[in-house]
Design an enzyme around this catalytic site. Sequence first.
Site, PDB file in Angstrom:
ATOM      1  N   ALA A 129      -5.487  -6.231  15.200  1.00  0.00           N
ATOM      2  CA  ALA A 129      -6.673  -5.883  15.982  1.00  0.00           C
ATOM      3  C   ALA A 129      -7.821  -5.613  15.026  1.00  0.00           C
ATOM      4  O   ALA A 129      -7.621  -5.056  13.944  1.00  0.00           O
ATOM      5  CB  ALA A 129      -6.406  -4.659  16.861  1.00  0.00           C
ATOM      6  N   LYS A 186       7.775  -2.568   6.154  1.00  0.00           N
ATOM      7  CA  LYS A 186       6.470  -3.080   6.582  1.00  0.00           C
ATOM      8  C   LYS A 186       5.681  -3.599   5.381  1.00  0.00           C
ATOM      9  O   LYS A 186       5.016  -4.630   5.456  1.00  0.00           O
ATOM     10  CB  LYS A 186       5.657  -1.992   7.294  1.00  0.00           C
ATOM     11  CG  LYS A 186       4.279  -2.515   7.701  1.00  0.00           C
ATOM     12  CD  LYS A 186       3.334  -1.454   8.187  1.00  0.00           C
ATOM     13  CE  LYS A 186       1.946  -2.060   8.412  1.00  0.00           C
ATOM     14  NZ  LYS A 186       0.952  -1.078   8.874  1.00  0.00           N
TER      15      LYS A 186
END
Length: 308
Positions: A129, A186
């Site tokens: 985003a 991650k």
Amino acid sequence: MRIAIVGAGGVGGYFGAQLTANGEDVVFVARGAHGAAMRERGLVVRSHRHPQHIDPVTVVERPEQIGDADLVVIAVKLWDTENVARSLAPLAASGASVVSLQNGVQKDEVLRRHVPASAVFGGACHLSAFIEGPGVIVQHGDLQHIVVGEYDGTASARVTDFVRRCTSAGIDAEVSGDIQRELWEKYVFLVGISALTAVTRLPIGPLRADPVTRSLLADVMREVVDVGRACGVRLGPELVQERLEFIDTLSAGMRASMANDLVEGRRLELPWLSGGVVDMAADVGLEVPANRTIAALLAPFADGAPRV
């Protein structure tokens, strides 16, 4: 619970909007045109899954203006971590918990230099985003996931409560019993896609489809795994293959935030991604040629578009 979101870009803006829409008392820290637009017209999230228009929205310009807060969520770029952490010391001393959803694996070390270690719990998120324009966040794809956990592995009341509030707001969230490993898993993925989408100026689709760039992607991630293991993190032997399989599920048009920053001529998080891998590898006596090459190729752009 009063939640302060420090940084209202893609991550902070998206998750903060979802929490606000679900009735949480949220205050955003946002500066410049983006913060002004939020105050004047509210915060818009364009999302296939959870679109929002939050108006009015509580916005301040500096962390010192937050007032009271039970939880502070940090979502600024990594180069701002030190200054933000320093400004949060009074809030943490008053009992506020602090969680960072930033990239990287060194962020919480920086936080603990300025706030009590007991105030900090670990956090990671997966979300594509970005700020499309002042006051407007756009989400690409449906992936939006938060994982949090205490560094001692306990499922404390504060992490379970935060996950409950996120889940109630439609955010995919979970508690981890090994948050250090989650952050590194991650990191392996993030360093890989950031390196390849930035250095090639291409989205992930053609990179994962081409055997040569797919192999380079695997090499970049494998080096991160090696560094993590040398630092004492329990990373499984199948992690690189798992990350590749996960990358295969992403939207073909997905680009890492560092790639978008590069295209827009903004400062890069390079020193904490491939550059961070190079630095940590030196500390543990490893060679990481793929990440070293990526870091060198992107070095002229690290502080923004170079002057020609």
